[in-house]
Design a protein around this motif. Sequence first.
Motif, PDB file in Angstrom:
ATOM      1  N   UNK B 106       0.837  -1.191   0.000  1.00 32.41           N
ATOM      2  CA  UNK B 106       0.000   0.000   0.000  1.00 32.41           C
ATOM      3  C   UNK B 106       0.877   1.249   0.000  1.00 32.41           C
ATOM      4  N   UNK B 107       1.819   1.302   0.934  1.00 30.77           N
ATOM      5  CA  UNK B 107       2.659   2.495   1.048  1.00 30.77           C
ATOM      6  C   UNK B 107       3.407   2.751  -0.261  1.00 30.77           C
ATOM      7  N   UNK B 108       3.996   1.699  -0.802  1.00 31.76           N
ATOM      8  CA  UNK B 108       4.796   1.842  -2.023  1.00 31.76           C
ATOM      9  C   UNK B 108       3.968   2.422  -3.158  1.00 31.76           C
ATOM     10  N   UNK B 109       2.843   1.778  -3.449  1.00 34.12           N
ATOM     11  CA  UNK B 109       2.067   2.208  -4.611  1.00 34.12           C
ATOM     12  C   UNK B 109       1.291   3.491  -4.347  1.00 34.12           C
ATOM     13  N   UNK B 110       0.854   3.651  -3.084  1.00 31.20           N
ATOM     14  CA  UNK B 110       0.141   4.884  -2.782  1.00 31.20           C
ATOM     15  C   UNK B 110       1.081   6.078  -2.907  1.00 31.20           C
ATOM     16  N   UNK B 111       2.280   5.954  -2.410  1.00 27.58           N
ATOM     17  CA  UNK B 111       3.253   7.052  -2.551  1.00 27.58           C
ATOM     18  C   UNK B 111       3.541   7.320  -4.024  1.00 27.58           C
ATOM     19  N   UNK B 112       3.653   6.242  -4.790  1.00 26.76           N
ATOM     20  CA  UNK B 112       3.948   6.413  -6.217  1.00 26.76           C
ATOM     21  C   UNK B 112       2.830   7.195  -6.902  1.00 26.76           C
ATOM     22  N   UNK B 113       1.607   6.998  -6.395  1.00 26.23           N
ATOM     23  CA  UNK B 113       0.470   7.721  -6.967  1.00 26.23           C
ATOM     24  C   UNK B 113       0.410   9.137  -6.418  1.00 26.23           C
ATOM     25  N   UNK B 114       0.488   9.238  -5.087  1.00 29.06           N
ATOM     26  CA  UNK B 114       0.290  10.523  -4.416  1.00 29.06           C
ATOM     27  C   UNK B 114       1.362  11.536  -4.801  1.00 29.06           C
ATOM     28  N   UNK B 115       2.588  11.105  -4.902  1.00 25.95           N
ATOM     29  CA  UNK B 115       3.681  12.060  -5.108  1.00 25.95           C
ATOM     30  C   UNK B 115       4.145  12.110  -6.553  1.00 25.95           C
ATOM     31  N   UNK B 116       3.254  11.745  -7.475  1.00 24.67           N
ATOM     32  CA  UNK B 116       3.598  11.817  -8.899  1.00 24.67           C
ATOM     33  C   UNK B 116       4.016  13.244  -9.241  1.00 24.67           C
ATOM     34  N   UNK B 117       4.946  13.351 -10.140  1.00 24.16           N
ATOM     35  CA  UNK B 117       5.595  14.632 -10.369  1.00 24.16           C
ATOM     36  C   UNK B 117       4.710  15.668 -11.038  1.00 24.16           C
ATOM     37  N   UNK B 118       4.900  16.912 -10.637  1.00 23.63           N
ATOM     38  CA  UNK B 118       4.258  18.040 -11.326  1.00 23.63           C
ATOM     39  C   UNK B 118       5.310  19.110 -11.524  1.00 23.63           C
ATOM     40  N   UNK B 119       5.224  19.755 -12.651  1.00 16.20           N
ATOM     41  CA  UNK B 119       6.141  20.849 -12.951  1.00 16.20           C
ATOM     42  C   UNK B 119       6.118  21.858 -11.801  1.00 16.20           C
ATOM     43  N   UNK B 120       7.284  22.208 -11.310  1.00 22.94           N
ATOM     44  CA  UNK B 120       7.333  23.256 -10.294  1.00 22.94           C
ATOM     45  C   UNK B 120       7.153  22.788  -8.865  1.00 22.94           C
ATOM     46  N   UNK B 121       6.767  21.523  -8.687  1.00 21.56           N
ATOM     47  CA  UNK B 121       6.619  21.004  -7.322  1.00 21.56           C
ATOM     48  C   UNK B 121       7.999  20.769  -6.719  1.00 21.56           C
ATOM     49  N   UNK B 122       8.106  20.993  -5.417  1.00 21.66           N
ATOM     50  CA  UNK B 122       9.397  20.798  -4.766  1.00 21.66           C
ATOM     51  C   UNK B 122       9.371  19.515  -3.944  1.00 21.66           C
ATOM     52  N   UNK B 123      10.330  18.635  -4.190  1.00 24.96           N
ATOM     53  CA  UNK B 123      10.427  17.434  -3.360  1.00 24.96           C
ATOM     54  C   UNK B 123      11.075  17.811  -2.034  1.00 24.96           C
ATOM     55  N   UNK B 124      10.844  17.000  -1.035  1.00 27.14           N
ATOM     56  CA  UNK B 124      11.424  17.272   0.282  1.00 27.14           C
ATOM     57  C   UNK B 124      12.814  16.646   0.367  1.00 27.14           C
ATOM     58  N   UNK B 125      13.799  17.479   0.684  1.00 19.95           N
ATOM     59  CA  UNK B 125      15.153  16.949   0.882  1.00 19.95           C
ATOM     60  C   UNK B 125      15.183  16.259   2.241  1.00 19.95           C
ATOM     61  N   UNK B 126      15.089  14.926   2.206  1.00 20.99           N
ATOM     62  CA  UNK B 126      14.943  14.176   3.454  1.00 20.99           C
ATOM     63  C   UNK B 126      15.868  12.973   3.376  1.00 20.99           C
ATOM     64  N   UNK B 127      17.076  13.134   3.939  1.00 26.55           N
ATOM     65  CA  UNK B 127      18.103  12.136   3.672  1.00 26.55           C
ATOM     66  C   UNK B 127      18.239  11.087   4.758  1.00 26.55           C
ATOM     67  N   UNK B 128      17.717  11.367   5.933  1.00 25.97           N
ATOM     68  CA  UNK B 128      18.109  10.527   7.053  1.00 25.97           C
ATOM     69  C   UNK B 128      17.143  10.689   8.205  1.00 25.97           C
TER      70      UNK B 128
END
Lengths: 607, 356
Positions: B106-128
């Motif tokens: 669920x988490x894997x595919x839901x994230x893949x759906x929810x966070x699909x890319x959009x022009x101008x969207x900023x991803x969260x720099x979250x390394x650790x």
Amino acid sequence: MSAHAPALTDDHAHDHGHHHKETFITKYIFSQDHKMISKQYLITGLIMGFIGIAMSLLFRMQLAWPGESFPVFEAVLGKWAPDGVMDADIYLALVTIHGTIMVFFVLTAGLSGTFSNLLIPLQIGARDMASGFLNMISYWLFFISSVVMVISLFVEAGPAAAGWTIYPPLSALPMAQPGSGMGMTLWLVSMTIFIASSLLGSLNYIVTVLNLRTKGMSMTRLPLTIWAFFVTAVIGVISFPVLLSAGLLLLMDRSFGTSFFLSDIFIQGEVLHYQGGSPVLYEHLFWFLGHPEVYIVILPAMGIVSEVMAVGARKPIFGYRAMIASILAIAFLSTIVWGHHMFISGMNPFLGSVFTFTTLLIAIPSGVKAFNWITTLWKGNLQLNAGMLFSIGMVSTFITGGLTGIILGDSTLDINVHDTYFVVAHFHLVMGISALYGLFAGVYHWFPKMFQGRMMNKNLGYVHFWITAVGSYGIFFPMHFVGMAGVPRRYYQNTAFPMFDELVDIQELMTVFALITAAAQLIFVYNFVRSIFYGKRGPQNPWNATTLEWTTPQKHIHGNWPGAIPEVHRWCYDYSKVDENGEYIIPGQDFVPQHIPLQEGEEDYEH
Amino acid sequence: MTALLTISVLVLVAIAIWQMTKIFELSQLHAKKSDRGEVATDEDNKNNGILMFAFLVFIYVLTIFSFWKYGKFILPEAASAHGDTYDTLLLWSFVVIFVTQTITQFLLHYFAYKYRGKEGKKALFYADNDRLEFIWTIIPVIVLAGLILWGLFTWTDIMDVNEEDDPLIVELYAQQYNWTARYGGEDNVLGGANVRMIDINRANVLGLDESDPNATDDVIVKELHLPVGRKVNFKMRAQDVLHSAYMPHFRAQMNCVPGMITEFSFTPTITTAEMRLKPEIIDKVARTNALRAERAAAGETENIDPWEFDFILLCNKICGRSHYNMQMKIIVETQEEYEAWIAEQQTFGQTMAMNE
């Protein structure tokens, strides 16, 4: 002293530009350039993959429609399919060669050989492998072993048919089955050459990663691909020689009458002279390689997925250090779990306990990797290119296939599912399909790097992925139930047991999915070949990645960079990094390549 | 039913391809606006994101479908004493697996759906995050530790082959492509044997030592009869290649290895007659015989005879061309039935005497 280093490399690059006159033969055939060798590995691997997958379709058809006559059987198998009905001996030969080809020739050489060669020099900032000559030899030994393996398909009595694990005495005695004659000899010869090839390749990868990293490229700044290839090479060097010794001893038992693995045998009306050997010894030697081998297959796929996923998510890979630690933990544990293939082989049950313990331990680093990949997707800006889709798909199949390992790794539970279709379903998902997804992810992602900036068609890529994703689950998920019903693997047909009658429905379903999924691979082949010649050229760095390979020109040159080798100033996952004001480090660009120096006030992830 | 499945698969594939061509057209349109070449556009991200979610549904549906349709195929209730423990451990392992599978997919595919890319969207720099990583290291450690301990105790119990409780001693002898069983006879002790003593002409097919007094009363048969409720210690031998004695209904398996004697022990708890009366077995037999009747009606000549349930011993280690048909019937019966049966069998001594 360091001040002079760049100047020296500069001269070196000059050398490469002017003094080597490349002929057709040195450029395309006996090439010592890692980029060309990687393409040679890939194409040889794909051709072997075609053979291996085609074989699986033949025996899947036999399983779904046992004893039925198919014109395609007669056409392909000839005398082995009289009137189009598959013979029992050739069935065993097909599963044997399918396993051998897919594990060794496609997923070891085709996957690790291709991408280690392509990416190690490019991503660590080296002009080529430590020894281009050994690298060339390594490929050509692989090529020869492939040819020998293919030749073995055409010998009079048929190819090796004792299962890909070739347990003696079945594999040692030509009177036990026809495939254990010349076919088995050629199998052993082919694998011996293959091991030599693999060792030369691995030693080269290790030396290159350790010695040829560019200035600033510390081990903790390496992309995870390189970590994975490096550790894979180390496991290969440790375990492949053991398979070589097992193969050589088996060859001696077969040809010179020694008794390493044979004892007390009565076959076809006579007692053989063998005394004091043990087939269990062979099993230990085989699995001492055989188990690390599955990690040799999956680690490069994990490395590729980590890299492609970070690029696609526009985020750093989550838990970079944990990822490295888990690669190391998996590598270490992989060498002490081989006994879980042998719980009921007759070895001491106490050993079984030890191997259960180590085997279930390996679930922990594997779990960490899966969770870290999922977290990498979280709050990303996912660019769903075909490579990215295959990476996500790999995590999915790795989880589904990996979880059933908890059952198989438990010596108690293994008793009743050992050597059933449950095992077949498990390892196809966790290492077969997952590693293939890693291979595809790598091909889609680095195709522009391999073929002068040309890119594969994305829409064909999408169609390829979705059919493959649905099909793979369609084949291997229901297969667990066949195993739970107690159906043994390597049965030519299940008609001899009425209790398996009703399972034929599942068999047909799996075969239909297999045929569709295999057909979808032709889309990939078409896309691959077409794109080599007519693919649209993209920008130099089409996926906006940070790693060094994208700083090289699209046109291949010997030595990779026309000028000095770039110096590295940061780790390789500075995606979407922002300053205190929430602005990207480089305005308007969500990534910072590794060769860009730290900006004022910026802190490196490494600290 | 299979035809229906096949059709539905083909339909799904057709829909997928149709969707793909639509994506293709859309991306062509898009390409005019901003040429991204072969790199995913927002439209691609959207479509594939949605497909990711659909794929999650597909995995769930496939799981439910498989259980509904194929769940009844899995092996029936265990017919041996340790089989219950085995099945319980298996059940709990499956619970752990399914909970993990459902959540992580669920988490894997839901994230893949929810966070699909959009022009101008900023991803969260979250390394650790050490805490998070600690949590998902320690939870598997605890769960696995539990399973390991449980498994190891059970394993040690099952694999402890001893002479307590006066076990019946039976040899299982494997060869290409059949099984033979040998009972210790009246003294319940197997006579010495080795393949070097096989004498086909004198019908000494298992290589028994003719001078060993323990061998004289041994009983050699082609059908395995076991008294219910008595522990059986199996000693396995193979004469040519590796075989594996697989008795799925008893949750029992052990390889047969040329040159050594391997062992396995279990206590049968359900007789063949009792097993045939279990509802799940009655259903299975009915389903199977319906298939067989269908085949007979279609004019086929093979595998059409009605089937009656029997325990079975299968070979489960690749052993050559007829590996798929290497089997022996196992009959579990009451002590009295067993005694009556064994009394009728010829002993090794009698067979040899007849040859003289």
